[in-house]
Design a protein around this motif. Structure first.
Motif, PDB file in Angstrom:
ATOM      1  N   ALA A 127      -4.718  50.256 -30.559  1.00  0.00           N
ATOM      2  CA  ALA A 127      -3.439  49.536 -30.716  1.00  0.00           C
ATOM      3  C   ALA A 127      -3.243  49.093 -32.159  1.00  0.00           C
ATOM      4  O   ALA A 127      -2.137  49.169 -32.698  1.00  0.00           O
ATOM      5  N   ARG A 128      -4.311  48.659 -32.815  1.00  0.00           N
ATOM      6  CA  ARG A 128      -4.176  48.124 -34.166  1.00  0.00           C
ATOM      7  C   ARG A 128      -4.013  49.218 -35.210  1.00  0.00           C
ATOM      8  O   ARG A 128      -3.768  48.907 -36.394  1.00  0.00           O
ATOM      9  N   SER A 129      -4.219  50.469 -34.795  1.00  0.00           N
ATOM     10  CA  SER A 129      -4.081  51.562 -35.760  1.00  0.00           C
ATOM     11  C   SER A 129      -3.035  52.582 -35.309  1.00  0.00           C
ATOM     12  O   SER A 129      -3.056  53.729 -35.745  1.00  0.00           O
TER      13      SER A 129
ATOM     14  N   MET B  98      -6.244  39.135 -29.187  1.00  0.00           N
ATOM     15  CA  MET B  98      -5.398  38.878 -30.355  1.00  0.00           C
ATOM     16  C   MET B  98      -6.282  38.303 -31.450  1.00  0.00           C
ATOM     17  O   MET B  98      -6.736  37.164 -31.370  1.00  0.00           O
ATOM     18  N   HIS B  99      -6.541  39.166 -32.440  1.00  0.00           N
ATOM     19  CA  HIS B  99      -7.592  38.919 -33.433  1.00  0.00           C
ATOM     20  C   HIS B  99      -7.064  38.073 -34.591  1.00  0.00           C
ATOM     21  O   HIS B  99      -6.966  38.540 -35.736  1.00  0.00           O
ATOM     22  N   THR B 100      -6.752  36.818 -34.293  1.00  0.00           N
ATOM     23  CA  THR B 100      -6.042  35.973 -35.262  1.00  0.00           C
ATOM     24  C   THR B 100      -6.945  35.460 -36.384  1.00  0.00           C
ATOM     25  O   THR B 100      -7.939  34.772 -36.125  1.00  0.00           O
TER      26      THR B 100
ATOM     27  N   THR C  53     -20.885  33.803 -37.814  1.00  0.00           N
ATOM     28  CA  THR C  53     -20.593  33.393 -36.429  1.00  0.00           C
ATOM     29  C   THR C  53     -19.806  34.503 -35.740  1.00  0.00           C
ATOM     30  O   THR C  53     -18.816  35.004 -36.295  1.00  0.00           O
ATOM     31  N   ASP C  54     -20.267  34.897 -34.580  1.00  0.00           N
ATOM     32  CA  ASP C  54     -19.577  35.947 -33.816  1.00  0.00           C
ATOM     33  C   ASP C  54     -19.875  35.700 -32.335  1.00  0.00           C
ATOM     34  O   ASP C  54     -20.854  36.193 -31.796  1.00  0.00           O
ATOM     35  N   ARG C  55     -19.030  34.873 -31.725  1.00  0.00           N
ATOM     36  CA  ARG C  55     -19.286  34.433 -30.349  1.00  0.00           C
ATOM     37  C   ARG C  55     -18.096  34.738 -29.436  1.00  0.00           C
ATOM     38  O   ARG C  55     -16.948  34.554 -29.842  1.00  0.00           O
TER      39      ARG C  55
ATOM     40  N   VAL D  14     -10.018  32.881 -34.666  1.00  0.00           N
ATOM     41  CA  VAL D  14     -10.048  32.330 -33.308  1.00  0.00           C
ATOM     42  C   VAL D  14      -9.186  33.295 -32.500  1.00  0.00           C
ATOM     43  O   VAL D  14      -7.985  33.405 -32.734  1.00  0.00           O
ATOM     44  N   GLU D  15      -9.835  34.042 -31.609  1.00  0.00           N
ATOM     45  CA  GLU D  15      -9.202  35.221 -31.022  1.00  0.00           C
ATOM     46  C   GLU D  15      -9.121  35.112 -29.492  1.00  0.00           C
ATOM     47  O   GLU D  15     -10.086  35.397 -28.796  1.00  0.00           O
ATOM     48  N   PRO D  16      -7.982  34.679 -28.979  1.00  0.00           N
ATOM     49  CA  PRO D  16      -7.834  34.641 -27.516  1.00  0.00           C
ATOM     50  C   PRO D  16      -7.808  36.060 -26.949  1.00  0.00           C
ATOM     51  O   PRO D  16      -7.180  36.966 -27.526  1.00  0.00           O
TER      52      PRO D  16
HETATM   53  O1  LIG Z   1     -14.310  44.937 -38.721  1.00  0.00           O
HETATM   54  P1  LIG Z   1     -13.480  44.876 -37.468  1.00  0.00           P
HETATM   55  O2  LIG Z   1     -13.542  46.136 -36.667  1.00  0.00           O
HETATM   56  O3  LIG Z   1     -12.072  44.474 -37.776  1.00  0.00           O
HETATM   57  O4  LIG Z   1     -14.093  43.738 -36.564  1.00  0.00           O
HETATM   58  C1  LIG Z   1     -14.248  42.459 -37.058  1.00  0.00           C
HETATM   59  C2  LIG Z   1     -14.950  41.572 -36.040  1.00  0.00           C
HETATM   60  O5  LIG Z   1     -14.084  41.385 -34.935  1.00  0.00           O
HETATM   61  C3  LIG Z   1     -14.545  40.412 -34.008  1.00  0.00           C
HETATM   62  O6  LIG Z   1     -13.601  40.269 -32.998  1.00  0.00           O
HETATM   63  C4  LIG Z   1     -15.846  40.888 -33.421  1.00  0.00           C
HETATM   64  O7  LIG Z   1     -16.355  39.930 -32.522  1.00  0.00           O
HETATM   65  C5  LIG Z   1     -16.841  41.144 -34.529  1.00  0.00           C
HETATM   66  O8  LIG Z   1     -18.044  41.660 -33.966  1.00  0.00           O
HETATM   67  C6  LIG Z   1     -16.272  42.119 -35.535  1.00  0.00           C
HETATM   68  O9  LIG Z   1     -17.180  42.268 -36.604  1.00  0.00           O
END
Ligand SMILES: O=P(O)(O)OC[C@H]1O[C@@H](O)[C@H](O)[C@@H](O)[C@@H]1O
Length: 346
Positions: free
Chosen positions: A106-108, A206-208, A252-254, A316-318
């Motif tokens: 989706a992001r590409s 949503m990778h905010t 941090t990656d949780r 902070v990614e919901p």
């Molecule tokens: O480098 P990308 O593909 O954009 O991903 C970035 C990060 O995205 C986060 O959502 C993941 O939890 C991480 O593990 C990852 O490193």
């Protein structure tokens, strides 16, 4: 360029009516920017339907965008709000998505701009609330403008995918992504429908990338008692957040699963020096990923600039990534986040 809009589609031309939001494409048609009469704006790149800028009325940027982010469609954007679908990370053990690249397609993929809609709750002179805020026609116009919002809709379906993505994920789907700008908040909402005659599974996130003043004085509340998996350990470990506040002082990656019956009932508050900066509300997105690459990982990412930019960002990614969303033919999944500026949630 996202900063040079043209072709304003709606301007304040009718006396007595509040000024309207403006929606304009960039010169190269790669992005669309919506601006409220009160000055707030949001810009969305068609590539990935990636939100690349969100500014308040003072023009202050609320999202972090790497100075080396590619905005030309050659790789996913490092910053803003990339959309993760149909897989979070990679899933080598998941038959349907194992061939897909990290975070899916989706992001590409290039999304289609479907249009804009505006809304306003126009107070009338007989409404007590109105009387308190506006005592003249000009006041009424200003009050209406201050209440205005604009929604941008984007669409992507299986037929719009690259051949490569279609080959790796050969399922029929239709997605509508809506980005709504209010004076004090931004909402992103995704509806994905299974258009196939067989079921398929997906994850959504949503990778905010939030812009913060200083990561060392930033705290995150709303995650106490949430279980989480820690992706920085090998093997990945599980734990429960005991402290009411999460601080970031290393990579941090949780992936959190906040406690509570309804995901929407647990706002996540990001504060700077104890002052609420963002309040994140979730709708049907039961996980929250908290990510900061810190020193070494930032060094290792070619598109992450400046290298010490990790001090000004916090993801902070919901999402709905703890499990798979199973969509039967005709079924839809809908999830949304609303990021409110400051501590207000209403
Ligand atoms: O480098 P990308 O593909 O954009 O991903 C970035 C990060 O995205 C986060 O959502 C993941 O939890 C991480 O593990 C990852 O490193």
């Amino acid at each position: 360029m996202v900063d040079r809009p043209r072709k304003p589609s709606a301007l304040a031309t009718t006396p007595g009516l509040p000024p309207q939001p403006q929606v304009a494409f960039s010169a190269d048609n790669s992005s669309v920017t919506a601006t409220l009469p009160t000055g707030e704006s949001v810009s969305v790149l068609l590539y990935g339907a990636t939100v690349v800028s969100w500014k308040d009325k003072k023009g202050e940027e609320k999202l972090w965008l790497s100075e080396a982010a590619r905005l030309d469609g050659s790789r996913p954007v490092r910053g803003g709000i990339p959309l993760v679908f149909p897989v979070f990370g990679t899933a080598p053990d998941h038959a349907q998505t194992k061939a897909l690249p990290q975070h899916g397609f989706a992001r590409s993929s290039r999304w289609e701009f479907l249009g804009k809609s505006t809304s306003e709750s126009t107070p009338t002179p007989t409404t007590p609330a109105f009387a308190a805020t506006a005592t003249s026609a000009a006041g009424a116009v200003a009050a209406a403008a201050a209440d205005m919002s604009v929604k941008l809709d984007f669409g992507l379906s299986s037929s719009g995918l690259s051949e490569d993505a279609r080959a790796k994920w050969p399922y029929a789907f239709n997605a509508i992504y809506s980005v709504t700008l209010n004076t004090d908040s931004l909402t992103t909402n995704l509806v994905v429908t299974n258009d196939d005659d067989k079921s398929w599974e997906c994850q959504v996130l949503m990778h905010t990338y939030l812009r913060v003043d200083d990561i060392t004085t930033t705290t995150i509340s709303g995650l106490q008692n949430a279980t989480y998996t820690d992706k920085t350990t090998s093997p990945i470990s599980s734990s429960t957040q005991s402290s009411p506040l999460l601080t970031i002082s290393s990579e941090t990656d949780r992936v959190y699963t906040p406690a509570g019956d309804s995901p929407a009932s647990v706002p996540i508050v990001v504060s700077s020096d104890n002052k609420p900066k963002f309040t994140i509300l979730r709708d049907n997105l039961s996980n929250v990923v908290v990510w900061n690459p810190w020193v070494e990982k930032a060094q290792g990412m070619a598109d992450f600039e400046p290298k010490d930019g990790y001090k000004q960002m916090l993801c902070v990614e919901p999402g709905a990534v703890g499990t798979w969303q199973v969509l039967e033919p005709g079924d839809a999944f809908e999830g949304a986040q609303t990021i409110v500026l400051g501590g207000k949630t209403e």
